[in-house]
Design an enzyme around this catalytic site. Structure first.
Site, mmCIF file in Angstrom:
data_model
loop_
_atom_site.group_PDB
_atom_site.id
_atom_site.type_symbol
_atom_site.label_atom_id
_atom_site.label_comp_id
_atom_site.label_asym_id
_atom_site.label_seq_id
_atom_site.Cartn_x
_atom_site.Cartn_y
_atom_site.Cartn_z
ATOM 1 N N GLY A 288 48.074 2.016 -28.116
ATOM 2 C CA GLY A 288 47.335 3.270 -27.998
ATOM 3 C C GLY A 288 47.179 3.940 -29.354
ATOM 4 O O GLY A 288 46.283 3.617 -30.139
ATOM 5 N N GLY A 289 48.087 4.857 -29.654
ATOM 6 C CA GLY A 289 48.004 5.662 -30.881
ATOM 7 C C GLY A 289 47.731 4.858 -32.145
ATOM 8 O O GLY A 289 46.845 5.219 -32.941
ATOM 9 N N HIS B 259 46.365 1.775 -15.650
ATOM 10 C CA HIS B 259 47.126 2.395 -16.741
ATOM 11 C C HIS B 259 47.927 3.567 -16.148
ATOM 12 O O HIS B 259 47.445 4.261 -15.245
ATOM 13 C CB HIS B 259 46.177 2.885 -17.837
ATOM 14 N N GLU C 77 48.463 6.473 -17.113
ATOM 15 C CA GLU C 77 47.789 7.777 -17.151
ATOM 16 C C GLU C 77 46.821 7.900 -15.971
ATOM 17 O O GLU C 77 46.633 8.986 -15.409
ATOM 18 C CB GLU C 77 47.070 7.956 -18.499
ATOM 19 N N ASN D 254 43.783 0.408 -27.039
ATOM 20 C CA ASN D 254 43.384 1.358 -26.013
ATOM 21 C C ASN D 254 43.144 2.697 -26.700
ATOM 22 O O ASN D 254 44.081 3.417 -27.006
ATOM 23 C CB ASN D 254 44.496 1.468 -24.952
ATOM 24 N N TRP D 255 41.870 2.991 -26.933
ATOM 25 C CA TRP D 255 41.540 4.227 -27.661
ATOM 26 C C TRP D 255 41.721 5.471 -26.797
ATOM 27 O O TRP D 255 41.641 6.591 -27.296
ATOM 28 C CB TRP D 255 40.097 4.159 -28.191
ATOM 29 N N LYS D 256 41.889 5.298 -25.507
ATOM 30 C CA LYS D 256 41.989 6.433 -24.570
ATOM 31 C C LYS D 256 40.786 7.375 -24.793
ATOM 32 O O LYS D 256 39.710 6.896 -25.144
ATOM 33 C CB LYS D 256 43.337 7.149 -24.734
ATOM 34 N N SER E 174 54.105 2.789 -27.693
ATOM 35 C CA SER E 174 54.460 3.114 -29.084
ATOM 36 C C SER E 174 54.613 1.895 -29.985
ATOM 37 O O SER E 174 55.457 1.883 -30.885
ATOM 38 C CB SER E 174 55.724 3.978 -29.133
ATOM 39 N N GLY F 74 53.147 6.854 -26.022
ATOM 40 C CA GLY F 74 52.793 8.048 -26.784
ATOM 41 C C GLY F 74 53.981 8.904 -27.189
ATOM 42 O O GLY F 74 53.816 10.037 -27.634
ATOM 43 N N GLU G 36 54.095 -1.581 -19.590
ATOM 44 C CA GLU G 36 54.174 -0.367 -20.404
ATOM 45 C C GLU G 36 55.136 0.619 -19.765
ATOM 46 O O GLU G 36 54.755 1.346 -18.838
ATOM 47 C CB GLU G 36 52.793 0.288 -20.504
HETATM 48 P P1 PGA Z 1 50.837 4.206 -27.248
HETATM 49 O O1 PGA Z 1 49.954 3.945 -25.938
HETATM 50 O O2 PGA Z 1 50.748 2.959 -28.089
HETATM 51 O O3 PGA Z 1 50.209 5.401 -27.909
HETATM 52 O O4 PGA Z 1 52.228 4.468 -26.792
HETATM 53 C C1 PGA Z 1 49.969 2.701 -25.295
HETATM 54 C C2 PGA Z 1 49.122 2.765 -24.052
HETATM 55 O O5 PGA Z 1 49.131 3.806 -23.367
HETATM 56 O O6 PGA Z 1 48.403 1.802 -23.705
#
Ligand code: PGA
Length: 251
Positions: A232-233, A94, A96, A9-11, A211, A172, A166
């Site tokens: 994500g990250g 998600h 967010e 997930n590149w966001k 994470s 994050g 999640e």
């Molecule tokens: P993260 O994000 O790996 O940076 O914690 C995961 C996500 O939000 O899908």
């Protein structure tokens, strides 16, 4: 035996040059013979990702979609547009989006329904905040998020739907849930599905996100109810993401 799936997930990150370098490294380094890999770029880069991954076994999708077919929805992306790029996954709900863009359970249900109706695969994100965990509400919250969808689309749809658990406090933040903490919620989710159909519960893939790093991936993926990760990250770092996919392959 459920096949492991690891999703990037590149966001809202990346540019053409950085994407190009990452995608080349993914194509080079990820072996999709024994696991599934999926990339979720920002919508404007879907064309670039589709071209770069065309002859690879790596699949891709979009981070959010509009439930409506077409028309006066300024700024939105429709499922037919996503299909135009032969994408097959849609990230739905998600945290967010739930937090910042008012994706309530009702909105999430509409997006899951529309995605299934278009023949694409929803990746349904669920998870509790730190306050909810500390108040012992993890199962109520996660159960409520899943039941909202289950009641609307029925258990059979979960042969297609991928769930991503999640915990919001782990996204994050660098704080991964421990393999035991994650496994406990994954087992709860599978148990919830099993109340409707044991067979579907055994087929449905439940990913962990929050994470995930190369260093933590293997132990997480070894848990009996964790079928891969939503990353994500670490998906913005070629070596990390390739190593996470490698960990999924090895389990
Ligand atoms: P993260 O994000 O790996 O940076 O914690 C995961 C996500 O939000 O899908």
């Amino acid at each position: 035996m459920r096949r492991k799936l690891v999703a990037a997930n590149w966001k809202m990150n990346g540019d053409k040059a950085a994407n190009s370098a990452l995608l080349s490294a993914f194509v080079e380094g990820i072996d999709t013979q024994a696991m599934d890999a999926v990339v979720f770029p920002p919508a404007v880069y879907l064309d670039q990702v589709a071209s770069a991954l065309a002859v690879s076994g790596i699949r891709y999708g979009i981070q959010n979609v509009c439930a409506a077919d077409m028309g006066a929805y300024t700024g939105e992306t429709s499922l037919s547009m996503v299909k135009d790029f032969t994408a097959d996954y849609v990230l739905v709900g998600h945290s967010e989006r739930r937090e910042m863009f008012a994706d309530t359970n009702a909105v999430v249900v509409d997006k899951v329904k529309a995605t299934l109706g278009a023949g694409l695969i929803p990746m349904l994100c669920v998870g509790e905040t730190l306050e909810q965990r500390e108040a012992n509400q993890t199962e109520t919250v996660v159960g409520g998020q899943i039941k909202a969808v289950l009641d609307a689309v029925g258990i059979d749809a979960f042969e297609t739907i991928v769930i991503a658990y999640e915990p919001v406090w782990a996204i994050g933040t660098g704080k991964t849930a421990s393999p035991e903490q994650a496994q406990a919620v994954h087992a709860y989710i599978r148990g919830l599905l099993a109340q409707a159909s044991a067979a579907v519960a055994q087929k449905c893939r439940v990913l962990y996100g929050g994470s995930v790093k190369a260093a933590s991936a293997q132990e997480l993926f070894q848990q009996p109810d964790i079928d891969g990760g939503l990353v994500g990250g670490a998906s913005l770092l070629a070596d990390e993401f390739v190593a996470i996919c490698q960990a999924a392959k090895g389990v």
